[in-house]
Write an enzyme that holds these catalytic residues in place. Structure first.
Site, PDB file in Angstrom:
ATOM      1  N   HIS A 193      53.312  43.524 -22.284  1.00  0.00           N
ATOM      2  CA  HIS A 193      53.756  43.721 -23.948  1.00  0.00           C
ATOM      3  C   HIS A 193      53.616  42.962 -25.276  1.00  0.00           C
ATOM      4  O   HIS A 193      53.391  43.629 -25.982  1.00  0.00           O
ATOM      5  CB  HIS A 193      54.909  41.982 -23.691  1.00  0.00           C
ATOM      6  CG  HIS A 193      56.310  41.765 -22.900  1.00  0.00           C
ATOM      7  ND1 HIS A 193      56.736  42.380 -21.724  1.00  0.00           N
ATOM      8  CD2 HIS A 193      57.190  41.717 -23.492  1.00  0.00           C
ATOM      9  CE1 HIS A 193      57.592  42.483 -21.677  1.00  0.00           C
ATOM     10  NE2 HIS A 193      58.400  42.275 -21.967  1.00  0.00           N
ATOM     11  N   HIS A 235      53.081  35.263 -17.914  1.00  0.00           N
ATOM     12  CA  HIS A 235      51.765  35.632 -18.152  1.00  0.00           C
ATOM     13  C   HIS A 235      50.931  34.290 -17.890  1.00  0.00           C
ATOM     14  O   HIS A 235      51.580  33.062 -18.432  1.00  0.00           O
ATOM     15  CB  HIS A 235      51.634  36.378 -19.144  1.00  0.00           C
ATOM     16  CG  HIS A 235      52.217  38.229 -18.359  1.00  0.00           C
ATOM     17  ND1 HIS A 235      51.396  39.349 -17.724  1.00  0.00           N
ATOM     18  CD2 HIS A 235      53.172  38.181 -19.122  1.00  0.00           C
ATOM     19  CE1 HIS A 235      52.495  39.704 -17.815  1.00  0.00           C
ATOM     20  NE2 HIS A 235      53.240  39.377 -18.783  1.00  0.00           N
TER      21      HIS A 235
END
Length: 271
Positions: A193, A235
């Protein structure tokens, strides 16, 4: 002389210690001595054989152990710095994972954070680019949209390849979603992303005429999407930062291989 011999024999007979049942007190048994001596010899030989057989192994271990101890007790400066930074990254990422699950401090905002993350998925952007490409009627617009589609496809392939090489897990044990599996965004490093929004924001800032408020909102959108991936626990912080770097490099790559209008028209006609 003959008379003295019968006397000595008589004394020996009268002596109680000369009887058969008391002979063991006067003379030690030869068998026991031989058995003991044989046992000592065998044990000595066995010990020597064991020492010979275990000697090389012990020598090898004695040669290896000091090196291992030195490696553990005296690591290099680079190793200490890397492990320290890795520990800080994991600790900070876990603290920022406030929406990792429903029981987290910001668990109620998890659905909203996930919705923000969907704006950085590759599948919606590819689908939207294809729709705009079909509806576009200008050559300049088709050229920009075809190169944008190329950038999105390159981003998915590059990030998927890097994640397969690194195979780094996220700070929390969270299963990827359906869209993540479609874009092969199943590992943590680098953040897909983050790379995508960085590439898109840089692409739009260079090829679209936008007002200053829209430019600021575009940059803020990219930062918020990257932060949302840390907040939901998918993440680490370094994954997002590296994703931003890879996104910028992907933009530079697309600029180098930019397709001209004629090439885009040829591809559109084939499609």
């Amino acid at each position: 002389m003959p008379a003295s011999q019968p006397r000595s024999r008589a004394r020996d007979r009268n002596n109680v210690l000369n009887r058969a049942e008391f002979l063991s007190l006067n003379q030690p048994l030869k068998g026991s001595q031989e058995g003991r001596s044989c046992g000592r010899k065998q044990s000595g030989q066995a010990g020597a054989a064991g020492a010979q057989s275990s000697g090389p192994k012990e020598r090898r271990q004695s040669q290896q152990l000091p090196e291992e101890d030195c490696m553990q007790l005296n690591p290099s400066f680079k190793g200490i710095a890397f492990n320290s930074l890795l520990a800080i990254d994991i600790c900070m990422s876990k603290r920022l994972g406030v929406c990792a699950n429903r029981a987290s401090s910001w668990g109620g905002a998890r659905s909203m954070i996930n919705l923000l993350g969907i704006t950085g998925h590759g599948i919606p952007w590819i689908a939207g680019t294809l729709i705009c490409l079909v509806k576009s009627s200008t050559l300049a617009g088709q050229e920009v949209l075809m190169n944008l589609l190329l950038a999105l496809l390159l981003d998915i392939m590059i990030v998927a390849g890097l994640q397969k090489l690194a195979k780094r897990k996220g700070p929390y044990d969270i299963n990827p979603g359906l869209l993540d599996y479609l874009t092969m965004d199943t590992y943590a490093f680098p953040a897909g992303h983050a790379s995508r929004v960085a590439m898109l924001s840089k692409f739009f800032l260079n090829h679209l005429v936008l007002a200053i408020p829209l430019r600021i909102l575009l940059v803020l959108w990219a930062l918020c999407v990257g932060l949302s991936r840390v907040m939901i626990g998918r993440h680490h912080i370094t994954d997002v930062l590296s994703g931003f770097v890879f996104g910028y490099l992907q933009f530079r790559l697309v600029e180098l291989i930019w397709m001209s209008s004629n090439t885009c028209q040829m591809l559109i006609s084939i499609w």
